[in-house]
Scaffold this motif. Structure first.
Motif, PDB file in Angstrom:
ATOM      1  N   GLY A  48       0.698  -0.690  -0.274  1.00 28.78           N
ATOM      2  CA  GLY A  48       0.074  -0.145   0.124  1.00 28.78           C
ATOM      3  C   GLY A  48       0.975   1.174   0.077  1.00 28.78           C
ATOM      4  O   GLY A  48       0.629   1.905  -0.934  1.00 28.78           O
ATOM      5  N   GLN A  91     -10.498  -9.294  -0.099  1.00 23.39           N
ATOM      6  CA  GLN A  91     -10.777  -8.697   0.143  1.00 23.39           C
ATOM      7  C   GLN A  91      -9.784  -7.791   0.358  1.00 23.39           C
ATOM      8  O   GLN A  91      -9.495  -6.537  -0.264  1.00 23.39           O
ATOM      9  CB  GLN A  91     -11.157  -8.321   1.963  1.00 23.39           C
ATOM     10  N   ALA A  92      -8.203  -8.132   1.030  1.00 24.03           N
ATOM     11  CA  ALA A  92      -7.000  -7.161   0.600  1.00 24.03           C
ATOM     12  C   ALA A  92      -6.767  -6.159  -0.324  1.00 24.03           C
ATOM     13  O   ALA A  92      -6.136  -5.525  -0.507  1.00 24.03           O
ATOM     14  CB  ALA A  92      -5.885  -7.467   1.742  1.00 24.03           C
ATOM     15  N   THR A 146      -8.624  -4.067  -2.364  1.00 25.94           N
ATOM     16  CA  THR A 146      -8.643  -2.859  -1.975  1.00 25.94           C
ATOM     17  C   THR A 146      -7.146  -2.468  -2.303  1.00 25.94           C
ATOM     18  O   THR A 146      -7.260  -1.106  -3.193  1.00 25.94           O
ATOM     19  CB  THR A 146      -8.344  -3.003  -0.595  1.00 25.94           C
ATOM     20  N   CYS A 175      -8.417  -1.339  -5.864  1.00 26.26           N
ATOM     21  CA  CYS A 175      -9.309  -0.203  -6.149  1.00 26.26           C
ATOM     22  C   CYS A 175      -7.908   1.532  -6.627  1.00 26.26           C
ATOM     23  O   CYS A 175      -8.723   2.444  -6.256  1.00 26.26           O
ATOM     24  CB  CYS A 175     -10.317  -0.442  -5.142  1.00 26.26           C
ATOM     25  N   LEU A 176      -7.160   1.019  -5.100  1.00 27.66           N
ATOM     26  CA  LEU A 176      -6.105   2.739  -5.177  1.00 27.66           C
ATOM     27  C   LEU A 176      -5.345   2.440  -6.431  1.00 27.66           C
ATOM     28  O   LEU A 176      -5.084   3.787  -6.573  1.00 27.66           O
ATOM     29  CB  LEU A 176      -5.111   1.900  -3.685  1.00 27.66           C
ATOM     30  N   TRP A 203     -14.322 -12.322  -5.956  1.00 25.98           N
ATOM     31  CA  TRP A 203     -13.585 -10.954  -6.576  1.00 25.98           C
ATOM     32  C   TRP A 203     -14.862 -11.109  -8.338  1.00 25.98           C
ATOM     33  O   TRP A 203     -15.040 -10.158  -8.621  1.00 25.98           O
ATOM     34  CB  TRP A 203     -12.209 -11.329  -7.583  1.00 25.98           C
ATOM     35  N   ILE A 245     -17.397  -8.683  -0.705  1.00 29.24           N
ATOM     36  CA  ILE A 245     -15.750  -8.499  -1.125  1.00 29.24           C
ATOM     37  C   ILE A 245     -16.757  -6.540  -1.936  1.00 29.24           C
ATOM     38  O   ILE A 245     -17.301  -7.003  -2.980  1.00 29.24           O
ATOM     39  CB  ILE A 245     -14.815  -8.909  -2.170  1.00 29.24           C
ATOM     40  N   ASP A 298     -15.565  -3.915  -1.908  1.00 27.11           N
ATOM     41  CA  ASP A 298     -15.194  -2.177  -3.208  1.00 27.11           C
ATOM     42  C   ASP A 298     -14.223  -3.233  -3.933  1.00 27.11           C
ATOM     43  O   ASP A 298     -13.080  -4.123  -3.106  1.00 27.11           O
ATOM     44  CB  ASP A 298     -14.552  -2.455  -1.659  1.00 27.11           C
ATOM     45  N   ARG A 299     -14.412  -3.166  -5.107  1.00 24.76           N
ATOM     46  CA  ARG A 299     -13.274  -4.634  -5.663  1.00 24.76           C
ATOM     47  C   ARG A 299     -13.208  -3.219  -7.724  1.00 24.76           C
ATOM     48  O   ARG A 299     -13.869  -2.607  -7.384  1.00 24.76           O
ATOM     49  CB  ARG A 299     -14.923  -5.762  -6.533  1.00 24.76           C
TER      50      ARG A 299
END
Length: 332
Positions: free
Chosen positions: A57, A86-87, A90, A93-94, A139, A158, A160-161
């Motif tokens: 990150g 999940q990780a 995320t 997405c970032l 996913w 999940i 936020d994908r």
């Protein structure tokens, strides 16, 4: 196009120093940065083991274009596959289009210190296969009920994908995991420094067999090779730099059952420099260096991630970026 990456050695450098090297890799022309996810390093004195998830990150936030990923993470013991799904969703997405989840069946030295009972290879492979299936399902489906042999989820989402799922690369040093990568993954990861016959007679045919059985095209699977290189204008320095990573040169029978970094370090430090250098392309000449790497490109590898063993990574990144990467790009 041939992709050229940098292996950020989490076993050798602390998180802040390693982050600086990841940023420098982008500045010096590398296309990707991959890091391992070790709980324990290969040696106790001077060893490090920053956690891959927060570090990735931070690297994404500190860079603009490089691909970033794990080589490799084990989504079967310390982590539930759902947590990894999940990780990395995320992270995707970032940093859209820049994240890779590289996975493998794991090593005892990273799991047993937490009290995890370490099973035989057959079970480890089955867990890896099931975890990849579950991650991909989470996913691509909105609400998931999954009951496997080892993992289960109930009405899991999940939320936020990324629009395009993060690619999964599977590490394989044997035919079974390599064949699995060809069937279900977007990439295959393996390492350099082994006999040519292993690659051309066993691993690559297994990959192509998996690709063929799944009805896929060769271009669907990135072929990533971690290339162990020690490049320096001073040959003695290039040789001595490999000693920190002496554990890589231990034969399987020499390190079987060794899970303690202190003991692994003792075994590695007993090796002469000729042994520790045996897993690396040690060179002072650009043309010779590129010629040896070209052997892997000719085998069909499409993504080379360079692992340099020395303490001065800033010097390596500048030297490699100026002298070696331009010549390697001509191969692509």
């Amino acid at each position: 196009m041939l992709k050229l990456g940098y292996k950020a050695s989490a076993e050798q450098f602390g998180p802040s120093e390693l982050l600086r090297y990841g940023v420098l890799a982008e500045q010096n022309g590398f296309n990707s940065v991959f890091t391992s996810d070790h709980l324990q390093p290969w040696r106790h004195d001077g060893g490090h083991a920053p956690a891959a998830l927060p570090w990735l990150g931070a690297l994404g936030a500190s860079t603009e274009r490089i691909i970033l990923g794990t080589s490799v993470l084990t989504p079967t013991y310390r982590y539930h596959p759902g947590v990894i799904a999940q990780a990395f969703a995320t992270l995707g997405c970032l940093y859209p289009g820049r994240v890779v989840l590289g996975v493998g069946s794991g090593e005892a030295m990273n799991e047993k210190p937490l009290g995890i009972e370490w099973p035989e290879q057959k079970e480890r492979f089955a867990r890896l296969k099931e975890s990849v299936e579950l991650i991909q399902t989470l996913w691509t489906q909105e609400r998931v009920d999954y009951q496997g042999t080892y993992y289960s989820v109930e009405r899991a989402t999940i939320y936020d994908r990324p629009e395009t799922p993060v690619p999964i690369y599977i590490a394989g040093a044997g035919p079974a995991a390599t064949r699995l990568a060809g069937r279900v993954a977007q990439g295959w990861i393996t390492t350099s420094g082994k006999g040519r016959e292993l690659y051309v007679d066993t691993l690559i045919p297994a990959l192509e067999d998996g690709i063929g059985k799944a009805g896929r095209a060769d271009a669907d699977v990135d072929r990533l090779l971690e290339v162990k290189v020690s490049f320096d204008h001073d040959r003695q320095k290039a040789l001595e730099a490999t000693q920190f990573w002496g554990a890589l040169a231990l034969k399987p029978e020499e390190k079987t059952g060794v899970e303690d970094p202190v003991e692994m370090q003792r075994l590695a430090d007993a090796l002469p420099v000729e042994r520790t250098a045996s897993r690396f392309i040690v060179s002072t000449d650009v043309e010779e260096h590129v010629a040896r790497i070209r052997e892997y490109v000719d085998m069909g590898f499409t993504h080379l991630v360079f692992h340099a063993p020395g303490p001065d990574q800033e010097r390596f990144l500048k030297l490699y970026g100026d002298e070696v990467l331009p010549a390697l790009r001509q191969l692509g």
